[in-house]
Structures are given as structure tokens and as C-alpha cells.
Design a protein around this motif. Structure first.
Motif, short mmCIF file in Angstrom:
data_model
loop_
_atom_site.label_atom_id
_atom_site.label_comp_id
_atom_site.label_asym_id
_atom_site.label_seq_id
_atom_site.Cartn_x
_atom_site.Cartn_y
_atom_site.Cartn_z
N PHE A 114 48.42 -5.02 30.05
CA PHE A 114 48.20 -3.84 30.85
C PHE A 114 49.59 -2.99 30.66
CE2 PHE A 114 45.32 -5.56 34.20
CZ PHE A 114 43.91 -5.01 33.66
N TYR A 198 35.57 -1.32 35.43
CA TYR A 198 36.59 -1.41 34.63
C TYR A 198 36.22 -0.89 33.24
CZ TYR A 198 40.68 -2.28 31.63
OH TYR A 198 41.61 -2.06 30.82
N TYR A 201 35.92 3.14 33.87
CA TYR A 201 37.39 3.29 34.00
C TYR A 201 38.14 3.81 32.39
CZ TYR A 201 42.42 2.79 33.33
OH TYR A 201 43.86 2.76 32.95
N ASP A 205 39.46 6.90 30.63
CA ASP A 205 40.83 6.89 30.39
C ASP A 205 41.14 7.15 28.87
OD1 ASP A 205 43.62 6.35 31.26
OD2 ASP A 205 43.60 4.74 29.83
N PHE A 318 45.72 4.27 35.87
CA PHE A 318 45.56 2.62 36.29
C PHE A 318 45.79 2.69 37.50
CE2 PHE A 318 46.76 -1.84 35.76
CZ PHE A 318 45.26 -2.27 35.48
#
Length: 379
Positions: A114, A198, A201, A205, A318
Motif C-alpha cells: 500500500f 476493494y 475501490y 481509484d 485509500f
């Protein structure tokens, strides 16, 4: 480089210090479901194998119950082979230590992926390892097996999303299959929810439009390969388990039965602030000194401090994603104690699979850890 090396040494030392009593002594955790379920199940399974008989049926529960078909027994979970090779006490120690080691190491590399610094990732991995939710999973062998593999599954899922490699897809499916075979369907389904969230996301993103023709075709191919490979790898357990729940009361449970272990607001506060460990309860409002000095206070004093501190640093997508998942986890864990939970149950068919609402708090573990690591990164 010196700092990273020292961090890894410190990681190993602290990990073994936490488990030193079961590693270097004859002591063993033996509480709750360990002696009422895990010990008799694994003993019966071992005796059956030694007697060269297949344990389809257990005569020791009620007037007899299906044994091999019940996924909670973990009969087809490969790491569970230790229970065939050693007596329960030794096998239990090996099982717990291996899974917590996988949980910690994979959490570290996940946080590194990450973009967090080494020190933040080390601290974050210890939060994943030793928060109150993770520690109490020792009481459920199936749950710790399913739960411990998830950071590694998410790490591999992230690589798959970026690399889109068929080898990555197969490895991801193998890990997902192992997580299922570990033996706790509720934890597994919540893991799937996190992967879905996720995925959404990631699309947002990376500004990926899945509705393009090429993207849809590729997604369908990958999804079908994953499902087919998953069913192949989990047979015969998945087939036996489906037949098992279909012919028992578990298949058609009422809403009140499914949500029986919904957390109340006071229970949730107590759990997050470590006021509830097994059967020991501490009042978080009045006995604050006692649990704030405890070893498992990562989701009380430490996390609350880091969460408040994170407000003063610039936010990114995030961070916002993690905050949303934490709120969703709190909502789901409250279950029937929220006014609209029953609406989800009535109008969203998949929602009926989400039994044991209290386990939904696991959805918050990695997001809480990520926010803590984010704060440490910015300090």
C-alpha cells in the motif's frame, strides 16, 4: 537498511515472546470451543484415520450427526494434517503458531504494498496480529484458519488486479480455496465482501471502466476460471457441505436465528475497547486504567489516538475507503440492533448468507490497521 533489518529482528522476537508459554512450556490454550469442539472433533478425526475408516458419521452427538460434511470440522483443510500426525496439544500449538506467523508476515507485506514505510508496516502487522478480535480467534480453529490467510489473499488479489496474469489468478484461487476449507463460512463470506469492496475501490481509484467490451470479456473469463477452479479445488467438501446445510435447519433459518449474535452498542464498545475477552468482562467506562495497561489495547487507546491524529493530515482515496469500510463493519456487526438491517435482509438475497453479524467486525481490522499505519507514516 539497518532500520529495516532491526525491525525484522524485533518482529521475530516479539512474535515468539507473545507465544513463549506454548512454545517453550507444556502449557496450551484450552478454553471455550477448544475443549468443547476442536479437541473432540480432531481426536475423532485422528482415531478414524488410524482405524482406517472414513468419518462420515459421528455417533457421539445426539443420536448421531454428519461429521465429514460439516465444514467446521476442517477435515479437508491441508494444514490440518498436523492433527493426524501429532497428539492434539502439539498439533494445536503448531497450527496456531503457523497461522499467526502467516497472518503477521502477510500483513506486513500487504501494508508495504500500500506504500507504507517499513516501521509503519511492522507496527501495523502487530496491530493485525494482537488486536482483541484476532486473539480471540484462537478459540475457533476454523475461524483463525480462514482469517489468517486473508491478508495474503488480498495481497495476491492486488497483484492480480495490476498484473492480470493467469498464474496469479490460479494462485489467488488456491489461497481462496484454502481459506474456505479452513472451516468458517461466515468469516469466508465477510472476506469475499471485503474483496468486492476493494475491487470497486480499485476500479474507481485507477479510473477503470469495466463496462468497456474488452474489460467485460476479460472480467467474465477471469471470474469463470476462478469459480470453476475454486469448485474443483474444494470438492468434495463444498458439495458435502451444501448437501449438509440443505438437509438441516441451517438452510432455512429465521431472521431472529441468523442475527442472534448481533452486537449491541454496549457490546461493540466493550469489544473495540477490549472490555470482553472470552468470559471476562471489563467496564470500558470505569475500568479504563486496567485495559489501557493491557497488552491487547491496540483498538482502544492506541487506535483511538492514531485515528484522531489522522484527522490533521491530508486525506487520500485509500484513507476514505478504509473509513467507509470501518463504518460498514460497525453497521453489519450491530445486525438486528439497527433499524434498517432487516431491510437489507428482506430485499438483498445475498445478504441472507451473512450470518453471525458479530463476525463482521473483522471487516474493520485491516482498515483500522491501514489508518494507524497512515498516521504513523505522517508523524
Amino acid at each position: 537498511m539497518r532500520r529495516r533489518k532491526n525491525d525484522k529482528k524485533s518482529y521475530g522476537y516479539r512474535f515468539f515472546i507473545f507465544f513463549y508459554k506454548i512454545i517453550f512450556n507444556n502449557e496450551i490454550y484450552f478454553i471455550g470451543d477448544i475443549y468443547t469442539q476442536s479437541f473432540p472433533w480432531k481426536t475423532f478425526l485422528q482415531n478414524s484415520i488410524q482405524n482406517k475408516s472414513i468419518p462420515y458419521w459421528s455417533p457421539f452427538n445426539f443420536s448421531g450427526t454428519p461429521f465429514l460434511a460439516d465444514i467446521q470440522k476442517g477435515a479437508f483443510y491441508p494444514p490440518g494434517i498436523v492433527f493426524y500426525l501429532f497428539d492434539f496439544a502439539v498439533a494445536f500449538k503448531i497450527f496456531i503458531i503457523i497461522h499467526f506467523f502467516i497472518l503477521g508476515i502477510s500483513s506486513y507485506f500487504l501494508l508495504k504494498s500500500f506504500g507504507f514505510r517499513s516501521i509503519s508496516s511492522v507496527i501495523g502487522s502487530f496491530i493485525v496480529l494482537f488486536n482483541s478480535f484476532s486473539i480471540t480467534r484462537i478459540n475457533f480453529l476454523g475461524a483463525i484458519g480462514t482469517y489468517a490467510l486473508f491478508p495474503l489473499i488480498l495481497l495476491e488479489f492486488r497483484k492480480l488486479l495490476f498484473l492480470k496474469n493467469y498464474n496469479r489468478l490460479i494462485f489467488f484461487t488456491i489461497l481462496l480455496s484454502l481459506s474456505f476449507l479452513a472451516g468458517h463460512p461466515s468469516v469466508f463470506f465477510y472476506n469475499l465482501i471485503f474483496l468486492f469492496l476493494y475491487f470497486v475501490y480499485h476500479l474507481k481509484d485507477e479510473k477503470i471502466t469495466i463496462f468497456k467490451y474488452n474489460n467485460i470479456i476479460q472480467f467474465i473469463i477471469y471470474f469463470l476460471i476462478c469459480v470453476i477452479a475454486f469448485l474443483f479445488l474444494t470438492m468434495p467438501q463444498s458439495g458435502l457441505f451444501y448437501d449438509f446445510i440443505k438437509n438441516t435447519g441451517r438452510f432455512d433459518m429465521s431472521y431472529s436465528e441468523i442475527t442472534a449474535d448481533s452486537a449491541s452498542f454496549s457490546d461493540l464498545l466493550s469489544f473495540i475497547l477490549l472490555g470482553k475477552i472470552f468470559t471476562t468482562k471489563i467496564n470500558p467506562l470505569f475500568d479504563w486504567y486496567g485495559f489501557s495497561m493491557g497488552i491487547l489495547n491496540f483498538f482502544s487507546i492506541t487506535f483511538i489516538f492514531l485515528l484522531i491524529l489522522s484527522i490533521f493530515y491530508p486525506k487520500n482515496n485509500f484513507y476514505n475507503f478504509n473509513l467507509i469500510v470501518i463504518l460498514l463493519a460497525l453497521f453489519l456487526s450491530l445486525g438486528k440492533n439497527t433499524p434498517i438491517h432487516s431491510w437489507f435482509y428482506a430485499f438483498i438475497p445475498f445478504f441472507k448468507l451473512l450470518r453471525h453479524p458479530g463476525f463482521a467486525i473483522q471487516l474493520a481490522v485491516l482498515p483500522m490497521t491501514s489508518i494507524a499505519s497512515y498516521t504513523i507514516d505522517n508523524i
